[in-house]
Design a protein around this motif. Structure first.
Motif, PDB file in Angstrom:
ATOM      1  N   SER A 129     -25.859  28.843  39.032  1.00 33.62           N
ATOM      2  CA  SER A 129     -26.640  29.876  38.340  1.00 33.62           C
ATOM      3  C   SER A 129     -27.437  29.325  37.169  1.00 33.62           C
ATOM      4  N   GLY A 130     -27.383  28.015  36.937  1.00 34.95           N
ATOM      5  CA  GLY A 130     -28.197  27.393  35.902  1.00 34.95           C
ATOM      6  C   GLY A 130     -27.382  26.772  34.789  1.00 34.95           C
ATOM      7  N   VAL A 131     -28.119  26.341  33.749  1.00 32.24           N
ATOM      8  CA  VAL A 131     -27.516  25.695  32.589  1.00 32.24           C
ATOM      9  C   VAL A 131     -27.526  26.692  31.435  1.00 32.24           C
ATOM     10  N   ARG A 132     -26.350  26.832  30.782  1.00 25.19           N
ATOM     11  CA  ARG A 132     -26.211  27.817  29.723  1.00 25.19           C
ATOM     12  C   ARG A 132     -25.449  27.234  28.545  1.00 25.19           C
ATOM     13  N   ILE A 133     -25.704  27.817  27.373  1.00 30.04           N
ATOM     14  CA  ILE A 133     -24.937  27.500  26.173  1.00 30.04           C
ATOM     15  C   ILE A 133     -23.930  28.620  25.965  1.00 30.04           C
ATOM     16  N   GLU A 135      -9.538  35.206  16.233  1.00 29.13           N
ATOM     17  CA  GLU A 135     -10.721  34.482  15.773  1.00 29.13           C
ATOM     18  C   GLU A 135     -12.006  34.909  16.474  1.00 29.13           C
ATOM     19  N   ILE A 136     -11.905  35.365  17.710  1.00 26.20           N
ATOM     20  CA  ILE A 136     -13.095  35.612  18.534  1.00 26.20           C
ATOM     21  C   ILE A 136     -13.144  37.065  18.990  1.00 26.20           C
ATOM     22  N   ALA A 137     -14.273  37.731  18.692  1.00 27.08           N
ATOM     23  CA  ALA A 137     -14.474  39.118  19.153  1.00 27.08           C
ATOM     24  C   ALA A 137     -15.033  39.134  20.568  1.00 27.08           C
ATOM     25  N   SER A 138     -15.959  38.211  20.860  1.00 28.88           N
ATOM     26  CA  SER A 138     -16.541  38.141  22.202  1.00 28.88           C
ATOM     27  C   SER A 138     -17.121  36.755  22.444  1.00 28.88           C
ATOM     28  N   VAL A 139     -17.331  36.464  23.721  1.00 30.07           N
ATOM     29  CA  VAL A 139     -17.918  35.204  24.159  1.00 30.07           C
ATOM     30  C   VAL A 139     -19.070  35.557  25.082  1.00 30.07           C
ATOM     31  N   PHE A 140     -20.198  34.844  24.942  1.00 29.11           N
ATOM     32  CA  PHE A 140     -21.331  35.107  25.827  1.00 29.11           C
ATOM     33  C   PHE A 140     -22.087  33.823  26.106  1.00 29.11           C
ATOM     34  N   GLU A 141     -22.856  33.848  27.190  1.00 29.64           N
ATOM     35  CA  GLU A 141     -23.619  32.684  27.646  1.00 29.64           C
ATOM     36  C   GLU A 141     -25.101  32.985  27.518  1.00 29.64           C
ATOM     37  N   VAL A 142     -25.855  31.987  27.037  1.00 28.87           N
ATOM     38  CA  VAL A 142     -27.306  32.123  26.907  1.00 28.87           C
ATOM     39  C   VAL A 142     -27.957  31.033  27.761  1.00 28.87           C
ATOM     40  N   ILE A 163     -20.112  19.123  28.054  1.00 28.74           N
ATOM     41  CA  ILE A 163     -20.248  19.855  29.313  1.00 28.74           C
ATOM     42  C   ILE A 163     -18.857  20.322  29.725  1.00 28.74           C
ATOM     43  N   VAL A 164     -18.726  21.628  29.892  1.00 28.12           N
ATOM     44  CA  VAL A 164     -17.443  22.227  30.250  1.00 28.12           C
ATOM     45  C   VAL A 164     -17.295  22.214  31.766  1.00 28.12           C
ATOM     46  N   ARG A 165     -16.128  21.794  32.224  1.00 31.63           N
ATOM     47  CA  ARG A 165     -15.849  21.720  33.663  1.00 31.63           C
ATOM     48  C   ARG A 165     -16.048  23.106  34.301  1.00 31.63           C
ATOM     49  N   GLN A 166     -16.646  23.109  35.459  1.00 38.83           N
ATOM     50  CA  GLN A 166     -16.884  24.361  36.195  1.00 38.83           C
ATOM     51  C   GLN A 166     -15.562  25.051  36.528  1.00 38.83           C
ATOM     52  N   GLY A 167     -15.603  26.371  36.521  1.00 40.29           N
ATOM     53  CA  GLY A 167     -14.459  27.162  36.936  1.00 40.29           C
ATOM     54  C   GLY A 167     -13.407  27.377  35.865  1.00 40.29           C
TER      55      GLY A 167
END
Length: 186
Positions: free
Chosen positions: A38-42, A127-134, A114-118
């Motif tokens: 699905s592409g490259v994301r941060i 510490e974290i309210a939410s996580v999202f990919e851009v 680079i984070v391993r797929q899956g």
């Protein structure tokens, strides 16, 4: 694209911080890169609102260097695991970026990995309210909603502010994203 990013980061020699910053307390962040069909994301986080520092802000996983950390890269990976549950073995650190000074006066070293797929994320709710990919393409084409003039600790910067999926990406996080885009996609 991920091959080019890897090559560019591995060849990059980040500028050293100005000598006035050498004695600052240090911190590190990880710029987690996800890549699949699905592409490259941060990967970015929204910090929990109740935190005393940066509560509710968009940030990279990271934090202050502990005395027991043997390197700043270790700090970034340790904090990433504490905040998102991603084991250091599941991150391939491919390089680093220019250190930047935070609003609290910490000298922050960004590492790109680079984070391993899956990988299944396990955000720490303290510490974290939410996580999202851009998607990287967003930062290549997006028009900032404004430009902030940031002056702190002897440095001045004009920093773009982006709005993505209801999240405002600004300040130190935006500075690191811009640096990553310049270095990784040159």
């Amino acid at each position: 694209m991920i091959g080019d990013i890897r090559k560019n980061l591995q060849q990059h020699k980040p500028a050293e911080p100005h000598s006035i910053h050498q004695e600052r307390a240090r911190a590190a962040v990880l710029v987690p890169i996800l890549a699949d069909t699905s592409g490259v994301r941060i990967l970015l986080t929204e910090r929990a609102r109740g935190l005393s520092s940066h509560g509710g802000e968009v940030a990279f996983p990271g934090g202050k260097e502990d005395r027991t950390d043997h390197s700043l890269e270790f700090t970034a990976l340790r904090e990433n695991e504490e905040e998102l549950g991603i084991s250091p073995e599941d991150v391939d650190v491919i390089g680093s970026l220019r250190p930047v000074v935070s609003k609290h006066g910490l000298l922050v070293k960004p590492y790109v990995g680079i984070v391993r797929q899956g990988i299944r994320l396990r955000p720490n709710p303290d510490e974290i309210a939410s996580v999202f990919e851009v998607p990287l393409a967003y930062f290549s084409t997006a028009t900032p909603i404004r430009i902030d003039d940031i002056s702190r600790h002897g440095e001045s910067h004009q920093v773009p502010v982006f709005k993505f999926d209801g999240h405002e990406i600004w300040g130190l996080t935006s500075m690191i994203v811009i640096e990553f885009m310049k270095v990784g996609l040159k």
